[in-house]
Write an enzyme that holds these catalytic residues in place. Structure first.
Site, PDB file in Angstrom:
ATOM      1  N   SER A 122       0.839  -1.188   0.000  1.00  0.00           N
ATOM      2  CA  SER A 122       0.000   0.000   0.000  1.00  0.00           C
ATOM      3  C   SER A 122       0.887   1.257   0.000  1.00  0.00           C
ATOM      4  O   SER A 122       1.741   1.392  -0.867  1.00  0.00           O
ATOM      5  CB  SER A 122      -0.948  -0.066   1.206  1.00  0.00           C
ATOM      6  N   HIS A 160      -8.265  -4.649  -1.245  1.00  0.00           N
ATOM      7  CA  HIS A 160      -6.975  -4.038  -0.935  1.00  0.00           C
ATOM      8  C   HIS A 160      -6.321  -4.688   0.282  1.00  0.00           C
ATOM      9  O   HIS A 160      -5.100  -4.716   0.404  1.00  0.00           O
ATOM     10  CB  HIS A 160      -7.196  -2.548  -0.684  1.00  0.00           C
ATOM     11  N   ASP A 179      -9.084  -5.807  -5.559  1.00  0.00           N
ATOM     12  CA  ASP A 179      -8.649  -4.521  -5.006  1.00  0.00           C
ATOM     13  C   ASP A 179      -9.254  -3.393  -5.834  1.00  0.00           C
ATOM     14  O   ASP A 179      -8.872  -3.186  -6.986  1.00  0.00           O
ATOM     15  CB  ASP A 179      -7.120  -4.446  -5.019  1.00  0.00           C
TER      16      ASP A 179
END
Lengths: 337, 337
Positions: B146, B318, B288
């Site tokens: 991320s 995600h 995601d």
């Protein structure tokens, strides 16, 4: 579940003309109708505001949109702005006002019903009562988009004799839990703003959040890829200008309590497709994240009457029903005929 | 871009053991480092809090997570709770602490930098400075998820000699404009709450919104399809309980100003992949919606060094980098080796 950008839908001024004057007694009107609301204690009288226009005495097509749509599907003589589905409803258009009569109502709220909440069934019961009141009795077709599709299903499930066929765009038998989550947060934003005396700002923010759920991911990528700009003590990203504009426009035309009630009504909606026997034409949009195709497929599978599902390839997400005029027109024309 | 549910990741208490005590001088530490922040006027000294553990003198693997992750990748002796990637980092695990040394920092904020904003480049510069300060010089590998993946890219682009290879999970060279829209609204919610003296409530609401972007649509459908319950004057939908719980947990451990700054930092991130020559293993997750596969594909295509992209089939969106331990373990083991 809202017409996100009705102005963007208006045809260019040079090509747009108001619909011709309808027969006497039609046009906009108000009737007092009696229903027993789902979340109320007793039967109540409600003033329902409707639009009825098109060919006098012709088969009736009910047209209902999302929670922020009004009865103004097409403009009437003297209207300054086009209707929210002007591109698909009119003389010679997909829903042809030379061949059909179009009927539409403004959604009612719990306040008007004297109830704690308003259900899609309440809206459907009012439409059924209005059909009787206007002497129409039975509609040829119900064309519903988003929340309008939910109400169409409720109408067919509860009043099988009130409607022959359904055309349901981007709406299903229940809300998707992710969409419910997104709307629950929108409602909490409005409640937070209301508690702080800043309800307009909060309603605008809730609308911004709604916009992120209506439009397709690729459309955002295509339109808002630019660099941020620093002003007023922080960076502003290109997408923020767009969202804030949408939020402000919505606040000007919408009431927070109405928003809370109709948003909740979407999430309360739960109609067993097995109870619906009407012929149904379902239309989904490939990039719709709010009403995923899987839910439209389940609806098609579970409906009791003949049902087809057409998927329109579109980058516009849930707003496909407002934007994909060219792809929708032949489909709608055939489904209604 | 946040570890949404670190506790859910903890192995069962019976199998979890703290990592063995690392060599003297390692463990948790703080160093004062000097960088010139991107959005500041001058060079500044910053206290950086790090964790360094694993095999003494072994090749160093930097591990960084989302904006709400800390340096506590794995627990140390005496820690009451496991680290946020305990399942993938440890003795004999995918990132094997018997073969590697793991280094991680707590993200810094603009307040600490004396700057108006903090960039992924600032975090990268601090990591490069820390490598020198600790006498490591060059990291064998950077494993970033991320926001951590964004910082990894910034490090490789700005300090080519600081890192040999990259493993980047669910993060790309820039934020997707739809994700930026969703985060901009989260930040506006927090600002609204701050202006009203209800910042905690607003931060919780922002976190709820973030949760709807982290998890997969199908996971929401599977877990939260139940009927609403009426209490406290309104209907409550099953997904609301879950979201509110997540919101409250976040408010207990996170600061609103920190949230605003790190959330903005994701959206300010913009690194040209062409500047990165390190060998890169990219990992995307099928569901995601925050970092779409299309963006991971573009990153793979544009990187200057050798780069592969693996797509993990996952319902967790995600949050796949926190949840897909079994699929990630062999991939990570191979990429790091």
């Amino acid at each position: 579940m809202i017409c996100s950008s009705p102005l963007a839908l208006a045809p260019a001024p040079s090509t747009w003309r108001p619909a011709p004057r309808a027969e006497s007694g039609s046009g906009r009107g108000t009737r007092t109708l009696t229903i027993r609301p789902k979340y109320g204690d007793q039967a109540c009288n409600v003033e329902v505001h409707y639009l009825c226009c098109g060919a006098p005495g012709a088969p009736t097509v009910i047209v209902q949109g999302g929670i922020s749509a009004t009865r103004n599907v097409v403009a009437q003589d003297g209207d300054a702005v086009p209707g929210w589905w002007q591109s698909l409803v009119g003389d010679g258009r997909a829903v042809d006002l030379e061949r059909y009569r179009v009927l539409s109502i403004d959604w009612v709220t719990p306040q008007e019903l004297g109830a704690s909440s308003v259900s899609s069934e309440d809206q459907a019961d009012l439409l059924a009562a209005l059909l009787l009141e206007l002497g129409i009795g039975r509609a040829h077709c119900f064309v519903g988009s988003s929340y309008g599709a939910m109400v169409g299903l409720a109408l067919a499930a509860r009043h099988a004799l009130a409607v022959d066929r359904l055309v349901l765009l981007a709406g299903a038998h229940r809300a998707h839990p992710l969409a419910t989550a997104q709307r629950a947060i929108q409602r909490d934003i409005v409640r937070l703003g209301r508690a702080c005396g800043r309800v307009d700002e909060a309603l605008g923010l809730a609308r911004q959040l709604a916009m992120t759920t209506y439009r397709g991911s690729e459309e955002f990528a295509r339109r808002f890829g630019g660099a941020p700009v620093y002003h007023d003590d922080r960076f502003h990203f290109p997408v923020e200008d767009y969202l804030q504009h949408q939020g402000r426009q919505f606040v000007e035309r919408f009431d927070p309590e109405r928003f809370l009630a109709l948003s909740e009504s979407i999430d309360l909606h739960d109609v067993a497709p097995e109870r619906v026997t009407a012929t149904a034409t379902l239309v989904g949009f490939s990039s719709d994240r709010l009403v995923p195709l899987a839910d439209m497929c389940e609806l098609q599978r579970r409906l009791c009457g003949p049902a087809t599902l057409t998927v329109i390839d579109s980058p516009y997400g849930h707003d496909g029903f407002l934007k994909e005029t060219e792809q929708l027109a032949p489909l709608l024309r055939e489904a209604v005929a």
